[in-house]
Design a protein around this motif. Sequence first.
Motif, PDB file in Angstrom:
ATOM      1  N   ALA A 319      65.477-102.165 -50.772  1.00 30.60           N
ATOM      2  CA  ALA A 319      64.133-101.163 -51.207  1.00 30.60           C
ATOM      3  C   ALA A 319      62.833-101.710 -50.512  1.00 30.60           C
ATOM      4  N   ASP A 320      62.744-103.008 -50.447  1.00 25.62           N
ATOM      5  CA  ASP A 320      61.624-103.440 -49.816  1.00 25.62           C
ATOM      6  C   ASP A 320      61.637-103.285 -48.356  1.00 25.62           C
ATOM      7  N   VAL A 321      62.702-103.772 -47.975  1.00 27.49           N
ATOM      8  CA  VAL A 321      62.768-103.787 -46.337  1.00 27.49           C
ATOM      9  C   VAL A 321      62.673-102.292 -45.914  1.00 27.49           C
ATOM     10  N   ALA A 339      66.091 -93.969 -38.449  1.00 20.01           N
ATOM     11  CA  ALA A 339      66.486 -95.112 -37.615  1.00 20.01           C
ATOM     12  C   ALA A 339      66.265 -96.486 -38.866  1.00 20.01           C
ATOM     13  N   ALA A 340      65.550 -96.231 -39.838  1.00 17.12           N
ATOM     14  CA  ALA A 340      65.488 -97.170 -40.784  1.00 17.12           C
ATOM     15  C   ALA A 340      67.127 -97.521 -41.587  1.00 17.12           C
ATOM     16  N   PHE A 341      67.654 -96.353 -42.003  1.00 16.25           N
ATOM     17  CA  PHE A 341      68.936 -96.250 -42.376  1.00 16.25           C
ATOM     18  C   PHE A 341      70.029 -97.020 -41.466  1.00 16.25           C
ATOM     19  N   ALA A 342      69.759 -96.640 -40.133  1.00 15.19           N
ATOM     20  CA  ALA A 342      70.836 -97.202 -39.347  1.00 15.19           C
ATOM     21  C   ALA A 342      70.393 -98.613 -39.286  1.00 15.19           C
ATOM     22  N   TRP A 343      69.383 -99.160 -39.368  1.00 11.16           N
ATOM     23  CA  TRP A 343      68.956-100.666 -39.342  1.00 11.16           C
ATOM     24  C   TRP A 343      69.787-101.163 -40.502  1.00 11.16           C
ATOM     25  N   LEU A 344      69.300-100.755 -41.659  1.00  8.54           N
ATOM     26  CA  LEU A 344      70.068-101.282 -42.873  1.00  8.54           C
ATOM     27  C   LEU A 344      71.664-101.187 -42.732  1.00  8.54           C
ATOM     28  N   GLU A 345      72.037-100.254 -42.256  1.00 11.55           N
ATOM     29  CA  GLU A 345      73.590-100.100 -41.985  1.00 11.55           C
ATOM     30  C   GLU A 345      74.108-101.417 -41.253  1.00 11.55           C
TER      31      GLU A 345
END
Length: 390
Positions: A319-321, A339-345
Amino acid sequence: MELIQAHGDTLAALGAQSSLAEKLAVVHRAVRVRHPLVARIAVALHDATTGRLRTFVHSTDGPVPLEFYEARMEDAPELARVLASREGRVVQDLSVYAQGTHEHTRALQAHGFRSSYTLPFWWDGRFEALIFFNARTTGCFGTEILEELDVWGHLVGSLAMSELSAARALLAAVRTTNRLAHLRDPETGAHLDRMARYVRLIARNLARSGRQEMNDEMIEHLFVFAPMHDVGKIGIPDEVLMKPGPLTEPEREVMRRHPAIGRQIVDEILANFGAEHLGHVDLLRQVAESHHELLDGSGYPQGLRAGQVPVAARIAAVADVFDALTSRRPYKEPWPNSAAFAWLERHAPSELDRDCVEALVSAASEVEEIQRTLVDERAPSPGSAPAEGP
């Protein structure tokens, strides 16, 4: 008649160090002594910021009909009318809603409940919760029982608010101290509020899918505790905490002290507030100390690996990231959600918990609703393009 007699206190267990669910079960048993048809007592909390109701705690005779559930008040007109009138609502036969589409109504009927009493609960002038009493027979909520249930309902609501008020007081103390210590801290209140709601969203989806054993009470405490994850930054010098550009390696080492400092501060706050026995308080300790631990052991402060990292900390980390990536900072533009979802994945499962990432990514529409509701001042709208790719 004896002039001096002993009397057993049927509610004495409410003074024990026990969870809110255990205390509610004590109340439920006392209610059923006089009114055995009351098979369920439940509390749903109201989020004034988002206008949503969410399940919180219950005592149910038999299978649980409803958990991990949220609904907007505007989508539940009957409940909205209860709020507007500030009066309880009695439904002597739930079959009047046989054609209803609301999940909570269908769930109650599917589990054999046939009548209900809904009591709106106000605390310090604010609408905080709905208290539900349900029975498996029709027509059992007469005037006499309703007058008694009003008393029981306010007791239940007071127990719930007593529990949550202690946690909220801790959060208020932390936020005030942090504000005084770092008036120019770039992490805004909106960041903390968004992050907490992402935490609740992830936890709820993990519980719903059966990937983690959590109940609504645990999830609510995690939601309240989540904004305190960076309390240790109070102990970081301003020249490091508020540096507009990248940190040097020595500065990074200073910054990496904040989780350990955070755990110390949490323990001191709990001791000073006399709140060491607050429900699920270990979640607060875990979030403060371990939210920068990574599953491959490359995190800090302890270099924990995989299952050593508490679930609460894994949820808070994702959540924080995510909010950091999608928020504007002095040194970066916000990333779009995709883009943030892709980074997390890409960083799961080696560093981040894959289940936690999937629980967030799968709720993209709810994420956007949170972002629309809680916007930083002068921040761009969710989904605007970043200055640079991830």
